[in-house]
Structures are given as C-alpha cells and as structure tokens.
Design an enzyme around this catalytic site. Structure first.
Site, PDB file in Angstrom:
ATOM      1  N   ASP A  32       1.138  -1.597  -0.025  1.00 26.05           N
ATOM      2  CA  ASP A  32      -0.071  -0.127  -0.509  1.00 26.05           C
ATOM      3  C   ASP A  32       1.017   1.146   0.426  1.00 26.05           C
ATOM      4  O   ASP A  32       0.744   2.459  -0.696  1.00 26.05           O
ATOM      5  CB  ASP A  32      -1.154   0.345   1.107  1.00 26.05           C
ATOM      6  N   GLU A  34       4.022   1.806  -1.559  1.00 28.69           N
ATOM      7  CA  GLU A  34       4.221   2.438  -2.869  1.00 28.69           C
ATOM      8  C   GLU A  34       2.834   2.716  -3.945  1.00 28.69           C
ATOM      9  O   GLU A  34       3.458   3.655  -4.358  1.00 28.69           O
ATOM     10  CB  GLU A  34       4.508   1.007  -3.566  1.00 28.69           C
ATOM     11  N   ASP A  36       0.208   3.803  -2.292  1.00 28.50           N
ATOM     12  CA  ASP A  36       0.474   5.601  -2.147  1.00 28.50           C
ATOM     13  C   ASP A  36       0.990   6.442  -1.803  1.00 28.50           C
ATOM     14  O   ASP A  36       0.392   7.723  -2.816  1.00 28.50           O
ATOM     15  CB  ASP A  36       0.584   5.222  -0.072  1.00 28.50           C
ATOM     16  N   GLU A 113     -12.149   6.264  16.021  1.00 24.13           N
ATOM     17  CA  GLU A 113     -12.549   5.079  15.538  1.00 24.13           C
ATOM     18  C   GLU A 113     -11.483   4.027  14.391  1.00 24.13           C
ATOM     19  O   GLU A 113     -10.482   4.663  13.797  1.00 24.13           O
ATOM     20  CB  GLU A 113     -13.174   4.936  13.991  1.00 24.13           C
ATOM     21  N   LYS A 115      -8.767   2.022  11.767  1.00 23.18           N
ATOM     22  CA  LYS A 115      -9.486   1.981  10.133  1.00 23.18           C
ATOM     23  C   LYS A 115      -9.461   0.551   9.967  1.00 23.18           C
ATOM     24  O   LYS A 115      -8.193  -0.021   9.869  1.00 23.18           O
ATOM     25  CB  LYS A 115      -8.590   2.881   9.382  1.00 23.18           C
ATOM     26  N   ASP A 117      -8.823  -3.076   8.030  1.00 19.73           N
ATOM     27  CA  ASP A 117      -8.460  -3.296   6.695  1.00 19.73           C
ATOM     28  C   ASP A 117      -8.732  -4.221   6.046  1.00 19.73           C
ATOM     29  O   ASP A 117      -9.008  -5.548   5.879  1.00 19.73           O
ATOM     30  CB  ASP A 117      -6.819  -3.839   6.709  1.00 19.73           C
ATOM     31  N   GLU A 172     -17.321  -1.815   6.965  1.00 13.69           N
ATOM     32  CA  GLU A 172     -16.325  -2.687   6.650  1.00 13.69           C
ATOM     33  C   GLU A 172     -16.832  -4.461   6.486  1.00 13.69           C
ATOM     34  O   GLU A 172     -16.751  -4.947   7.697  1.00 13.69           O
ATOM     35  CB  GLU A 172     -14.940  -2.041   7.057  1.00 13.69           C
ATOM     36  N   TYR A 224     -19.590   2.030  10.282  1.00 13.95           N
ATOM     37  CA  TYR A 224     -19.562   3.042  10.721  1.00 13.95           C
ATOM     38  C   TYR A 224     -20.564   4.275  10.346  1.00 13.95           C
ATOM     39  O   TYR A 224     -19.752   6.013  10.465  1.00 13.95           O
ATOM     40  CB  TYR A 224     -17.357   2.978  10.120  1.00 13.95           C
ATOM     41  N   LYS A 313      -2.599   7.412   9.296  1.00 15.89           N
ATOM     42  CA  LYS A 313      -2.190   6.122   8.839  1.00 15.89           C
ATOM     43  C   LYS A 313      -1.392   5.825   9.438  1.00 15.89           C
ATOM     44  O   LYS A 313      -0.223   6.534  10.217  1.00 15.89           O
ATOM     45  CB  LYS A 313      -2.178   5.782   7.772  1.00 15.89           C
ATOM     46  N   CYS A 407      30.044 -25.897   5.923  1.00 16.49           N
ATOM     47  CA  CYS A 407      29.330 -25.104   6.696  1.00 16.49           C
ATOM     48  C   CYS A 407      30.337 -23.131   6.713  1.00 16.49           C
ATOM     49  O   CYS A 407      31.425 -23.208   6.824  1.00 16.49           O
ATOM     50  CB  CYS A 407      29.090 -25.154   8.433  1.00 16.49           C
ATOM     51  N   CYS A 410      32.463 -23.620   9.433  1.00 19.82           N
ATOM     52  CA  CYS A 410      33.633 -24.717  10.522  1.00 19.82           C
ATOM     53  C   CYS A 410      34.060 -24.617   8.569  1.00 19.82           C
ATOM     54  O   CYS A 410      34.617 -26.155   9.764  1.00 19.82           O
ATOM     55  CB  CYS A 410      33.030 -24.973  11.833  1.00 19.82           C
ATOM     56  N   CYS A 425      24.837 -28.281   9.526  1.00 21.42           N
ATOM     57  CA  CYS A 425      25.901 -28.162   9.457  1.00 21.42           C
ATOM     58  C   CYS A 425      26.334 -29.208  10.101  1.00 21.42           C
ATOM     59  O   CYS A 425      25.681 -29.671  11.554  1.00 21.42           O
ATOM     60  CB  CYS A 425      26.810 -27.239  10.488  1.00 21.42           C
ATOM     61  N   CYS A 431      31.547 -26.839  15.807  1.00 25.86           N
ATOM     62  CA  CYS A 431      31.606 -25.591  15.388  1.00 25.86           C
ATOM     63  C   CYS A 431      30.975 -24.207  15.868  1.00 25.86           C
ATOM     64  O   CYS A 431      30.839 -24.543  16.255  1.00 25.86           O
ATOM     65  CB  CYS A 431      30.128 -25.829  14.187  1.00 25.86           C
TER      66      CYS A 431
HETATM   67  N1  5U1 Z   1     -13.834   3.396  10.310  1.00 23.23           N
HETATM   68  C1  5U1 Z   1     -13.717   3.728   9.772  1.00 23.23           C
HETATM   69  N2  5U1 Z   1     -13.427   3.495   8.709  1.00 23.23           N
HETATM   70  N3  5U1 Z   1     -14.053   4.322   7.324  1.00 23.23           N
HETATM   71  C2  5U1 Z   1     -14.096   4.598   6.115  1.00 23.23           C
HETATM   72  N4  5U1 Z   1     -14.820   5.026   9.164  1.00 23.23           N
HETATM   73  C3  5U1 Z   1     -14.724   5.662   7.517  1.00 23.23           C
HETATM   74  N5  5U1 Z   1     -15.150   5.785   7.181  1.00 23.23           N
HETATM   75  C4  5U1 Z   1     -15.440   6.303   6.138  1.00 23.23           C
HETATM   76  C5  5U1 Z   1     -14.539   5.211   5.865  1.00 23.23           C
HETATM   77  C6  5U1 Z   1     -14.764   5.125   3.714  1.00 23.23           C
HETATM   78  O1  5U1 Z   1     -15.584   7.371   5.682  1.00 23.23           O
HETATM   79  C7  5U1 Z   1     -17.136   7.733   5.735  1.00 23.23           C
HETATM   80  C8  5U1 Z   1     -16.938   9.258   4.798  1.00 23.23           C
HETATM   81  C9  5U1 Z   1     -18.129   7.857   6.143  1.00 23.23           C
END
Ligand code: 5U1
Length: 673
Positions: A32, A34, A36, A113, A115, A117, A172, A224, A313, A407, A410, A425, A431
């Site tokens: 990620d 790279e 970004d 909150e 984030k 993955d 998510e 969220y 991040k 080795c 030794c 070895c 050794c």
């Molecule tokens: N925890 C969290 N992850 N996340 C991803 N909140 C949150 N809000 C997001 C996204 C894309 O978008 C908001 C703009 C609703």
C-alpha cells in the site's frame, strides 16, 4: 509530448494497473505504501499543472470498479473515501482547514475509530428488513453482493428496536486474523493458493459467485456511517448515531471513542498503535470524524472525500527494497538459515536491513534472486520477512541463491535431512557457531536466566577463548570478565553473582537448557515430571521416552542421541560438580492435582504474576499448558490486551477467566492442598 505529461501518463498507467490488481483481482503486487506514494506524486504534479487533470485520472475518482460478474447497484448517496494524513503536522493541517471554514473551537469533539483493513459495503434495510447490499465499486455504482452478505452471521437480516423505515448503513467487511490463518492453513494443506493478507481474503470471499463459499469464510463486519436514514429522529452526534446502530442490532467496533481536540485524537492514535498487534483484526490506521453532524454538514465534501473526516495512517508494515545479498547463519542445532541482506528501508517504524528467508524451500516458493526488488513486512516485534518478489522489476543480472556445500563457519559438510526443508552443518560442537548458540541458549531467560550474560557477552567470551562449553560459565572469574572491553568492575561482579545465583534451578529448566533438539520448555517439564532425576532420564530408552506425554518417535530419538554423546555427558557432569542443583520434585498424588488432564492457555499480559509463575502454579496442579487454543482447551486465562487467542476461545465457547479469577481459583486449590 512534454516531459511532465510523460511523467503523468506513466504514473496513471501504473496506478491503474495497481487498482485493477487490488480491486478486481484481489491480488495486489505492491505494498500500500508504494501505491500511496505514486498517488501522492501524481496528486502533487496535478496540483502544479491543473490544466493536465483529466476526468479519467485516478486522482479524480474513488478507486474500484464494478465487476461484470455481479449485477450493478447504484448507491442512494455516493460512497466516499477518506483522505489520509501520515503525521501530526499533517493532522494539524486537517484541523486548520476545518477551523478556516467553520471557525476555531478550542476543544472540538471527534469520534475516533480504528481503520479496518477490509472491504467497504453499503446495506439497505427497508422496513427493518435487509433488502440489498453492495460493494463500493466506483463510489456511485457497486456490485450486488446481497446473497453473500446475507451469509455473514453478525449482519442482521432484520433490525431491532425503533429503527428507521429506510436505512442505508455503511461499514467494513473484514476477516479476523484467526480466520485468515485458518483459511490459509487449509489452503496450504489442499495445495491451493493462499491469500496475501486478510483484506484480500475478505474481498475474495465476499465477491464469490457461490454464496455457500462466502458462508464458510466466517467474515465479520463493523458499521461506521449512515448513508440514508428516514423515519426516525437521529442524534446530532456521530458517536451517538453509532450507538443507535448497535441498538438496531448492527455491530460497531468496540474501540470507538469520542475525544476532545487534536490531543485527544493523538492519544487515541498512540493507544491503538500500541495495541495494533493484539487486536483480533488488521487495521492500517485510525479515522477521526468531526462529531457534530451540524459541523459535518457545514464542512461538506471535496471531490470524493469529506472535509470532516480523515484517516491517520500507521507507518507502513510493508515496503519495497532491494535484496543485495543472502548470507547463511548457523543456529544452535546446526540448522542453516538464509538471511536476506537488504538495502536499508524504513518499515513498521524502524530501519530494516536484514530479513529472514527461513529455509531453501521458502526461497523456492518466493522464486527470489539476488538483485530482486522484494516486499518486506515487519509487523510488531516480529522478525522482518520477505513477503514477495516484484517480478517485473527483476534486473537481468539477478543471481540464483544456492545453499553452500560447506558450513560458512566451520567448513564441515552441510547435509539435508530426508523429507526436511532444513540443511544442517554436521560439525556439532566443533562448529563455533553451534557452540556459541548453545551457550546463548543456556544463559537465556527461560533457561538458566543469567542476568547480564547476554548474546554479546557470550560472543566475546567465546572469541577470547574464556569459555568453550556451558560448564565453563561456572568456572569464570571476575578478573577475567573485568578485562573485557566495556566491562567495568561492578558489571563483572554483577555477572559473577548472577552466575552463582543461577546454579539453583529446577530439573525442568536444566533439561531445557541443554538445548536438545526439539525439546522445548513444555517437553522438558514433561520429562522432568516423568523421570524425576537427571540420571533416570539419561538412561531412558527410546520406548520409555515415547511413553511420556506428547513425546513422539523423533523427539525421543533426539533425546537418546543427545545422552549417547560422551561429550554431552561430560558437560553435564561438570555442571553438577560445579554446583548446579535443583530441589527434588515433589510427587503429588492424583487428588493433589485437581487440574490433571486439563489443558490451559495463558494469553495477554498478566499484571500481578509473571507468566512463568502462572505456568508453574498450573503445572503443579497437574494442568498442561498449551500455546494455542483448540477444542481441547479447558480454560483460557486472558490477561490485558488479549487478542486472537481470546477471540478463538469465545468462538469455540471455551471458558475464559481474567487474572483476578485465575488467582482466586488457584488459591482455592492451594487451600485444599
Ligand atoms: N472506521 C472507519 N472507516 N471508514 C472508512 N470510518 C470510515 N469512514 C469512511 C470510510 C471510507 O468514510 C466516511 C466518509 C463515511
């Protein structure tokens, strides 16, 4: 074409390719970090040359694409993404932009909150019933994954309580670390392809044409945000709205917190970063959201992201670097480990220049050559790993990696055991490397625990010829130590005292310290409690050893071979003559061992007890200690910040107790005794 235009085109082509690998194939080839970097580079060039921005540029859209295999769903309101910051200075910039638009406020409230993955989804409930679910896609049109979403156990098909008539809720979908490990383990056993990380596993599992496959993958979800909500009065705070989601039966991450001002956000960031490894799911940062909905509305959006929210991040755990060379290290038992020498790279918060390559099978699996650009991963305190190779960046002169025939320390012959990935070895204690490593092991914390006699001092003592084997440790004199570089009189005295103190140990620790192949702490303890004295263990036959709890043919063979070796017996004699001793093992009757036949797991941080003390207490009461949770586990003791083992115990319905309860239960047994 101008040079700038050429630069822009190259970046766009690369980013588009990476987007395709990530969103469509669920199989990214670069970290990620790279991605970004490329995106930021493109953004900054486009900022300088706005006349070169086109509507197709990757900077102008929410990444992703609806897959033609699924029906399309147009979102009721666009699904946005988040802008990122990577430092406190950048976070100040975010706060300043808010203040410029809606005015300074000393302690503005933010909801923080983790984030996650995973994969963003939007679910529409009509009259409380799950009507449809869609991936984000390009932000406006997503893929219809309703049937697959319906298989996720924590997503309610019907809302509870006084819910809105129409609710579009966003969150998510993710895969827990434990589930990810289980699924990949299963794939390895079946010879199938493994997933690169939990996020790709979640995406690949959700975007299955056959929902019964999704159902088997145990996905999870945290919500969220609200897209649309009609028919009920909503709270004026984002935090309270999330609490409402819980009342309607929708899972919300338990870590969310409402804080005041930037300092509150920064504390949340530090707290979650410190606990990142022990959380049961992967996260790549935290999200801050202005909590007042009225302020959110005032701030509004810019292109694809809101001005009222930002992702902070974490330092990347994966980075690209160059494999400059491969060295071979010799371990305590002669195992030869290839070690990658890397062009130094900042990853997981530190600069890394070495990574393990494990063994030659791993080198084959990766298909790696010297000169390759590789992905390095460093998560928490785990040794950095080479994750994959960027094949398209392989230079012509890339060189094969070959195991040395002799080795490197030794020069003894190197052998590969039948059916094993490991080369060894054959020099044994001839050794230097094996000798040094066996002495380091002997002095280490779980063995003789000699404070001050760390790896560096052992190296020096060996190099100076002051010790040749573990028994020589007890013959050392203060004056010899004091002559060593950077060793003051006082430190020498302390080491001599620590050596003296270590002489009184336990039989289990003594056996473990000998460094017999595949005899770890638990096996050593089983052997001690079975044979009770070192002489009986020395005389034990292969058959007798195989009758000991958890000892199979191979380990029994290593034990027999160890005690057959006259040199080893001589060292044991010297240790005993040098004063090493331990108390006799008390033989407890079965009724004094109320936890006999039980398997306990200790996880998380214990505050009042050392982990080793807790283990000893349990073993004395007859319990077996295991490092992993399974159906056979009797009880899990969960200390602070317990992670995936606790989750698994809960999933399997295994009894979990905290440290307080553990101490209370143990003292009850001790009273009975
Ligand atoms: N925890 C969290 N992850 N996340 C991803 N909140 C949150 N809000 C997001 C996204 C894309 O978008 C908001 C703009 C609703």
């Amino acid at each position: 074409m101008s040079e700038i235009q050429r630069q822009i085109d190259t970046l766009r082509t690369r980013i588009e390719e990476y987007n395709y690998q990530y969103y469509v194939l669920d199989n990214p080839s670069v970290p990620d970090a790279e991605y970004d970097r490329l995106m930021r580079e493109l953004q900054s060039i486009e900022e300088k040359y706005p006349e070169l921005i086109t509507s197709e540029s990757p900077t102008q859209k929410v990444s992703g694409k609806a897959d033609s295999a699924f029906d399309s769903i147009t979102h009721l309101t666009p699904m946005l993404s988040l802008d990122n910051v990577f430092s406190e200075e950048e976070l100040s910039g975010f706060n300043q932009r808010i203040a410029n638009r809606i005015g300074e406020q000393a302690e503005r409230s933010f909801t923080c909150e983790p984030k996650l993955d995973g994969l963003a989804i939007s679910i529409l409930y009509r009259d409380g019933k799950l009507e449809r679910a869609a991936t984000r896609g390009d932000g406006n049109i997503g893929e219809d994954v309703t049937q697959n979403i319906r298989t996720i156990k924590s997503i309610p098909l019907k809302l509870r309580g006084n819910h809105p008539g129409l609710l579009d809720v966003r969150g998510e979908v993710f895969m827990s670390k434990q589930t990810f490990d289980n699924i990949n383990q299963e794939a390895i056993e079946k010879g199938e392809k493994v997933f690169a990380n939990p996020r790709n596993a979640a995406a690949g599992s959700l975007r299955q044409l056959d929902p019964s496959i999704t159902a088997k993958r145990s996905l999870s979800v945290y919500f969220y945000a609200l897209g649309t909500a009609q028919g009920v009065e909503l709270a004026s705070s984002h935090f309270h709205r999330l609490m409402k989601l819980k009342e309607w039966g929708l899972p919300v991450c338990p870590e969310i917190l409402r804080v005041q001002g930037q300092s509150g956000c920064e504390s949340f960031y530090q707290d979650i970063l410190a606990r990142r490894e022990s959380l049961p799911y992967e996260i790549d940062g935290v999200v801050y959201k202005v909590d007042e909905i009225a302020q959110q509305s005032e701030l509004g959006f810019v292109s694809k992201a809101p001005r009222w929210a930002i992702a902070h991040k974490f330092p990347a755990q994966e980075e690209l670097t160059k494999l400059e060379a491969v060295d071979f290290q010799v371990g305590r038992t002669g195992a030869i480990t290839p070690v990658a020498r890397l062009e130094p790279v900042f990853v997981g918060g530190v600069t890394v220049s070495n990574a393990t390559l494990h063994n030659m099978d791993e080198i084959d699996r990766l298909g790696v050559k010297v000169g390759d650009t590789v992905v390095i991963r460093r998560a928490g305190d785990v040794i950095p790993q080479v994750v994959s190779v960027i094949m398209e960046r392989r230079p012509e002169e890339a060189g094969d990696i070959e195991i040395p025939k002799q080795c490197p320390v030794c020069s003894s012959e190197v052998e590969r055991e039948e059916d094993q990935a490991i080369y060894r070895c054959t020099g044994g204690l001839f050794c230097d490397a094996q000798r040094k490593e066996s002495i380091k092991h002997f002095a280490s914390r779980k063995a003789f625990d000699i404070e001050g006699l760390g790896d560096k001092l052992v190296e020096m003592l060996c190099d100076e010829g002051l010790i040749e084997n573990v028994a020589d440790i007890f013959k050392l004199e203060k004056e010899q130590l004091a002559k060593l570089e950077r060793m003051a009189d006082k430190s020498a005295e302390n080491v001599i005292q620590a050596i003296e103190k270590s002489k009184t140990t336990t039989l289990a620790k003594f056996i473990y310290s000998l460094g017999i192949r595949e005899v770890g702490e638990v096996t050593a303890s089983n052997l001690a409690h079975h044979y009770l004295t070192i002489d009986t263990l020395i005389d034990a036959t292969q058959d007798s050893l195989e009758s000991v709890k958890d000892i199979g043919e191979v380990v029994a063979h290593h034990i027999v071979a160890f005690f057959k070796n006259q040199q080893n017996l001589e060292v044991i004699n010297q240790l005993l003559e040098g004063g090493v001793n331990w108390p006799e093992i008390e033989i407890l009757s079965e009724d004094q061992q109320p936890l006999l036949n039980q398997t306990w797991v200790l996880t998380g941080t214990l505050i009042q007890l050392k982990r080793t003390e807790a283990k000893q207490m349990l073993q004395k009461l007859g319990a077996k200690i295991s490092g992993s949770v399974s159906k056979k586990t009797s009880v899990v003791v969960a200390g602070e910040a317990a992670g995936s083992k606790l989750t698994k115990a809960n999933e399997l319905g295994i009894k979990v107790i905290d440290e307080e309860t553990f101490l209370a239960e143990i003292s009850r047994f001790q009273e009975i005794e």
